[in-house]
Design an enzyme around this catalytic site. Structure first.
Site, PDB file in Angstrom:
ATOM      1  N   TYR A   1      51.983  42.696  37.309  1.00 17.52           N
ATOM      2  CA  TYR A   1      51.551  41.289  37.789  1.00 17.52           C
ATOM      3  C   TYR A   1      50.481  41.493  38.769  1.00 17.52           C
ATOM      4  O   TYR A   1      50.420  42.643  39.412  1.00 17.52           O
ATOM      5  CB  TYR A   1      52.693  40.623  38.135  1.00 17.52           C
ATOM      6  CG  TYR A   1      53.836  40.964  39.151  1.00 17.52           C
ATOM      7  CD1 TYR A   1      53.616  42.385  39.938  1.00 17.52           C
ATOM      8  CD2 TYR A   1      55.046  40.402  39.291  1.00 17.52           C
ATOM      9  CE1 TYR A   1      54.462  42.427  40.949  1.00 17.52           C
ATOM     10  CE2 TYR A   1      55.921  40.911  40.355  1.00 17.52           C
ATOM     11  CZ  TYR A   1      55.747  41.872  41.137  1.00 17.52           C
ATOM     12  OH  TYR A   1      56.634  42.248  42.216  1.00 17.52           O
ATOM     13  N   GLU A   2      50.134  40.254  39.028  1.00 19.19           N
ATOM     14  CA  GLU A   2      48.759  40.342  40.075  1.00 19.19           C
ATOM     15  C   GLU A   2      47.668  41.268  39.514  1.00 19.19           C
ATOM     16  O   GLU A   2      47.032  41.815  40.366  1.00 19.19           O
ATOM     17  CB  GLU A   2      49.119  40.763  41.592  1.00 19.19           C
ATOM     18  CG  GLU A   2      50.515  39.942  42.089  1.00 19.19           C
ATOM     19  CD  GLU A   2      50.477  38.519  41.900  1.00 19.19           C
ATOM     20  OE1 GLU A   2      49.333  37.977  42.048  1.00 19.19           O
ATOM     21  OE2 GLU A   2      51.362  37.993  42.376  1.00 19.19           O
ATOM     22  N   GLY A   3      47.560  41.327  38.209  1.00 21.05           N
ATOM     23  CA  GLY A   3      46.425  42.066  37.640  1.00 21.05           C
ATOM     24  C   GLY A   3      46.866  43.688  37.439  1.00 21.05           C
ATOM     25  O   GLY A   3      47.092  44.254  38.157  1.00 21.05           O
TER      26      GLY A   3
ATOM     27  N   GLN B   1      42.632  46.111  37.500  1.00 25.14           N
ATOM     28  CA  GLN B   1      42.220  46.668  38.964  1.00 25.14           C
ATOM     29  C   GLN B   1      41.189  47.694  38.903  1.00 25.14           C
ATOM     30  O   GLN B   1      40.275  47.716  39.644  1.00 25.14           O
ATOM     31  CB  GLN B   1      43.626  47.274  39.741  1.00 25.14           C
ATOM     32  CG  GLN B   1      44.822  46.561  39.959  1.00 25.14           C
ATOM     33  CD  GLN B   1      44.350  45.017  40.707  1.00 25.14           C
ATOM     34  OE1 GLN B   1      43.615  45.227  41.669  1.00 25.14           O
ATOM     35  NE2 GLN B   1      44.916  44.133  40.250  1.00 25.14           N
TER      36      GLN B   1
ATOM     37  N   ARG C   1      47.879  40.972  45.927  1.00 32.07           N
ATOM     38  CA  ARG C   1      47.658  42.374  45.617  1.00 32.07           C
ATOM     39  C   ARG C   1      47.898  43.403  46.744  1.00 32.07           C
ATOM     40  O   ARG C   1      48.337  44.264  46.531  1.00 32.07           O
ATOM     41  CB  ARG C   1      46.114  42.495  45.128  1.00 32.07           C
ATOM     42  CG  ARG C   1      45.896  42.041  43.756  1.00 32.07           C
ATOM     43  CD  ARG C   1      44.641  41.758  43.255  1.00 32.07           C
ATOM     44  NE  ARG C   1      44.468  41.546  41.849  1.00 32.07           N
ATOM     45  CZ  ARG C   1      43.543  41.314  41.076  1.00 32.07           C
ATOM     46  NH1 ARG C   1      42.513  41.498  41.504  1.00 32.07           N
ATOM     47  NH2 ARG C   1      43.594  40.693  40.098  1.00 32.07           N
TER      48      ARG C   1
END
Lengths: 593, 593
Positions: free
Chosen positions: B438-440, B445, B298
């Site tokens: 991506y990555e949340g 978030q 992140r």
């Protein structure tokens, strides 16, 4: 996945409201265009958009156009769809019946246009060109020229190409250098290079009439020395038949990030000193003629923002009701539809509310143009023209800016799948990206708004608009359910009036601030216009609701206005605050270190 | 056109400030990492980024990766650049010297990382994977596993692939269904299909260690039943040498709108029931292990927003000082550089101010992690972890959202040329589009921020942050030049504190509002964090200016803060207003009609 569903119910509602607001209901000239006829036209157009154009959209994106030795080949199916489009009479929908058109008012052409743009933006770009080019010929052409060009254009045998931009003359057309030398026989010899010409060369029609901006030998410098010429790809004989090829060559097409199906051509005129054209309108008045098309094109461009937003909303809505992921925010129930996640609902409603607000604005502008065409009252006509002139840059720039953001939101709803091209939503983002640039960038629209639309009439048009919105705000305030919206709308009008006062009061104007703040101000006014349209829609919805009409639909319209007032309207004060101090930091900043 | 210039001066300034703010200056363990060493590392990295990686960026976009019969071929030059990257020791920059790394602190690795990401985002994605994967192994691996994997990974002979997502388990990893059956000999038989695996297959390294999330036979349902396995593409013999191929096959790569040079693979594990892996960490604790990598990823992802913004700024700045168009807004002089148009200057400064604010935040987070690693004070460590945990979702989501907008602004500065692929700026927009996903996703978030970072500690971390910003605001207020910024900053802190109070006070919380308002709140906090960083920077700049240091540079930094407070900070109040009423219209709206 379904490709596109024409939103006929929304369209018919908003056309009806626009007609009523523009005062077109009582015009005998438009009496035949009643709800039934409007509904029938929209339905037919919807079928064509869904059935013929939408399926070709991905084809166009994937295949793109092919350039080979001066020839441009459009994607598979393009040519056949073009034939069908013309045969069904869609090309001349809002063009005069005298030349084969259907003479429909703009308030019907606008939603029809929206459907083409949603279904296949790249394909249908020829249509706005023919519409705008024909209007130039109608306004500025001689009877002979009208007779020569209009019927073939409206029937679709020929198309229009607009040759404006040169490598060193983009936003600043005054810098162009293409030459036009009179031959003494009414013909001009054209010589120069143009770029970014949409459908400047293609394989769908028999001929292409290039409308070329060029300078005659003794023309003054800058934008006052530009004339407009009709320059056919194939020469036209005196009997209207086609003769030999003119000295025009397509030297290449652009490799663009979007709109792959629409050929963007570089054209060389007069490489062999044998490119002939004829003057349209007066010498050195070319830009004025071009502005007829430009205003048309700006409205169409604004509708592209709406269309992309509508497509994005439909796709995102569909996906959000198919895809399960995560758990319910209240009950914790596993594997719910993502539409049930409040953040996804927020994204969907942000798109839906913006599309409805902007669509309503776009339809209203079209109806106001119709009203101006038909009113016998010169004072009213002037006021209508001023209103349309004020709203056009706002609509063009704001709708396309939001269209870009909505395309991004669509991808966001799709998550990782949105980044994969096969899903088709990345194309929306790529296609949308040019809409804030062509037909005048957002910055240029904002300057037009501040200096030509607000300052030059000393605020008359903007104040008239604010007064109209204040009247609505006042009437909302007396309603218990909508009083909050009315209060906010009234407060915003005050905020906008205060913010624009220094524009009108030229003495106090800080030129750097007005220029740097033009875009933030335009964004504030764009949001205000949507708020105005949605609040009015909520009022209509409530009144229909009280009559028991279609309760779910009308309750949704009221919810939409409330959503917009909570999620978008707060930005107005922020944008106005920025406008007021837009020069902060800019003057002091040195880029050259 | 120049491709990329590492912004070393800005970087060194901001690293220095981050180190000072995090209190790292006095740590004996970090004494060797002085300004000189930092400068030397940044300079070397800058050379490599500019000279080796940037020239391959367009190549990767144009050629993409090729998939053929289970094999993935990376673009021309990729393999050689990878070799050079590893040989120069960049892979293990922030990994332990015990396994061949260089043990540099994160506050140096972060700007180095930024350069890779700016120069060639698609290429360098393997680096964050190796960094994050190695940290998982360091935290959760046995000594034997560390010995087995770390040296080959850090030297670059092997790479890491993260196999998380399945078609029905994306954001919701708890839904995954890949199986892992223990064989009684320490090995597990892995069987399942994974998608969206970055560098899941490629031709640059000898082996690929897949870190696969899977379920053991008796695992509980949902996210509490997920374990993490190391599954090598080529089996590893007991002496560490490579044996036979494991039963892993790449079934395809995605056709994406951006990041063409980075292969996004679908992988099938155990088609022939012969895919063996070993457990990393405890059974059913796979998600916790994965979060080590996820937090790393992140931060790296947030830096991607900064990197794209920096690239976009550099390209737009360069173009704005080459392209002449239009006339000067004050003097009317013809054919001026477009940088002289206030709206273009506005766009440039909007990018420059956001990049500086976000970069400063990203570097600060890295320095705070270093500080937490080195401090002996458990209380301080907890507070630092809480601060990092609070800032991470803000930085990840806000920097990537702004990165997308900055890519769009870059294209806007380029006008029509930006829509043409050869210019290279459309690639920025296409590449950027996945970073908010991506990555949340941004929505995930924002939920993390509201519920896990603000609500779960009853506002302790957010209040500590607000107190620190208030202290800055107070000290700015005593300065005649910066008092205005201080006043605003203080007011915003009050606004934020009021807005978040209902989150902490669970009784009064409206779950729909908190969920639907999470993204607007995150945006408000993201803007506040940038304002905080830029105001602090202005304060430092003023103090250096008073000492006569580099006046143009430091005056620019002060102008940048003023610009940001005029152009971006007003959005905070708007976003907070939306947060407070974010449920408006959503509950009433029915999507199903």
């Amino acid at each position: 996945m379904s490709l596109y569903q024409a939103p006929l119910k929304d369209m018919q509602l908003l056309v009806g409201l626009a007609v009523a607001k523009a005062g077109l209901r009582d015009l005998p000239e438009l009496a035949e265009f009643d709800d039934e006829l409007i509904g029938a036209v929209l339905e037919e157009a919807g079928k064509f958009a869904q059935g013929e154009l939408a399926p070709l959209n991905a084809v166009g994106d994937t295949q793109g156009c092919r350039f080979d030795n001066g020839k441009v080949t459009t994607p598979e199916g393009w040519k056949e769809a073009y034939q069908q489009f013309c045969e069904a009479g869609w090309m001349g929908l809002a063009l005069p019946a005298d030349f084969g058109g259907q003479s429909l008012p703009k308030f019907i052409a606008q939603p029809v246009n929206e459907m083409w743009l949603s279904a296949n933006l790249a394909f249908v770009m020829f249509q706005a060109l023919t519409q705008g080019g024909s209007e130039i010929l109608l306004h500025f052409g001689t009877d002979e020229q009208k007779a020569r060009y209009l019927e073939p254009l409206i029937s679709g045998r020929w198309t229009i190409a607009m040759a404006l931009t040169e490598p060193n003359a983009g936003s600043d057309l005054g810098a162009l250098s293409t030459k036009a030398v009179p031959q003494g026989d009414g013909r001009y010899l054209i010589k120069g290079q143009k770029i970014f010409i949409t459908y400047g060369e293609h394989d769908m029609a028999e001929n292409i009439v290039h409308l070329v901006l060029a300078r005659t030998p003794d023309a003054p410098a800058g934008s006052r020395g530009i004339s407009l010429f009709a320059v056919p790809k194939i020469r036209i004989e005196s009997d209207g038949s086609l003769g030999e090829a003119n000295d025009i060559s397509c030297t290449g097409i652009e490799h663009k990030t979007g709109l792959h199906g629409s050929p963007t051509c570089s054209i060389s005129y007069g490489d062999n000193d044998a490119c002939y054209g004829e003057l349209i309108g007066e010498e050195n008045k070319g830009l004025a003629a071009m502005f007829v098309l430009m205003n048309e094109a700006r409205l169409s461009c604004g509708m592209q923002g709406v269309s992309i937003g509508e497509m994005g909303y439909q796709r995102a809505h569909e996906y959000a009701f198919e895809r399960t992921q995560g758990s319910d925010f209240e009950t914790g129930k596993q594997r719910v539809l993502i539409a049930h996640h409040p953040d996804v609902a927020r994204m969907l409603l942000s798109m839906r509310s913006e599309v409805m607000g902007l669509r309503s604005l776009g339809y209203l502008i079209a109806a106001l143009i119709d009203k101006a065409d038909f009113t016998g009252d010169a004072h009213e006509r002037r006021a209508l023209h001023a209103r349309v002139a004020l709203l056009t840059p706002i609509f063009k720039a704001y709708a396309t800016e939001r269209g870009n953001l909505m395309a991004g939101t669509t991808i966001q709803v799709f998550g990782g799948m949105g980044f994969v091209e096969e899903t088709g939503v990345a194309q929306l983002m790529r296609d949308a990206r040019i809409t804030t640039i062509y037909e005048g960038t957002t910055g240029i629209q904002a300057r037009d708004l501040v200096f030509r639309k607000i300052q030059s009439d000393e605020g008359a048009a903007i104040n008239a608009l604010l007064n109209e919105i204040r009247t609505l705000a006042e009437s909302l305030r007396s309603d218990s359910e909508l009083a909050g919206l009315g209060q906010l709308l009234g407060d915003i009008c005050t905020g906008v009036a205060n913010a624009v006062a220094p524009i009108v009061n030229r003495d106090g104007a800080n030129l750097l601030q007005l220029n740097a703040g033009a875009v933030p101000l335009l964004e504030a006014l764009g949001t205000l216009c949507c708020a105005w349209q949605l609040a009015e829609l909520a009022q209509v919805a409530q009144s229909r609701l009280s009559e028991g009409q279609d309760p779910d639909y009308h309750r949704n319209l009221m919810a939409l206005a409330k959503f917009y007032f909570a999620h978008s309207v707060p930005n107005i004060a922020a944008r106005l605050a920025t406008f007021r101090q837009a020069d902060a930091g800019i003057e002091q900043y040195r880029f050259d270190i």
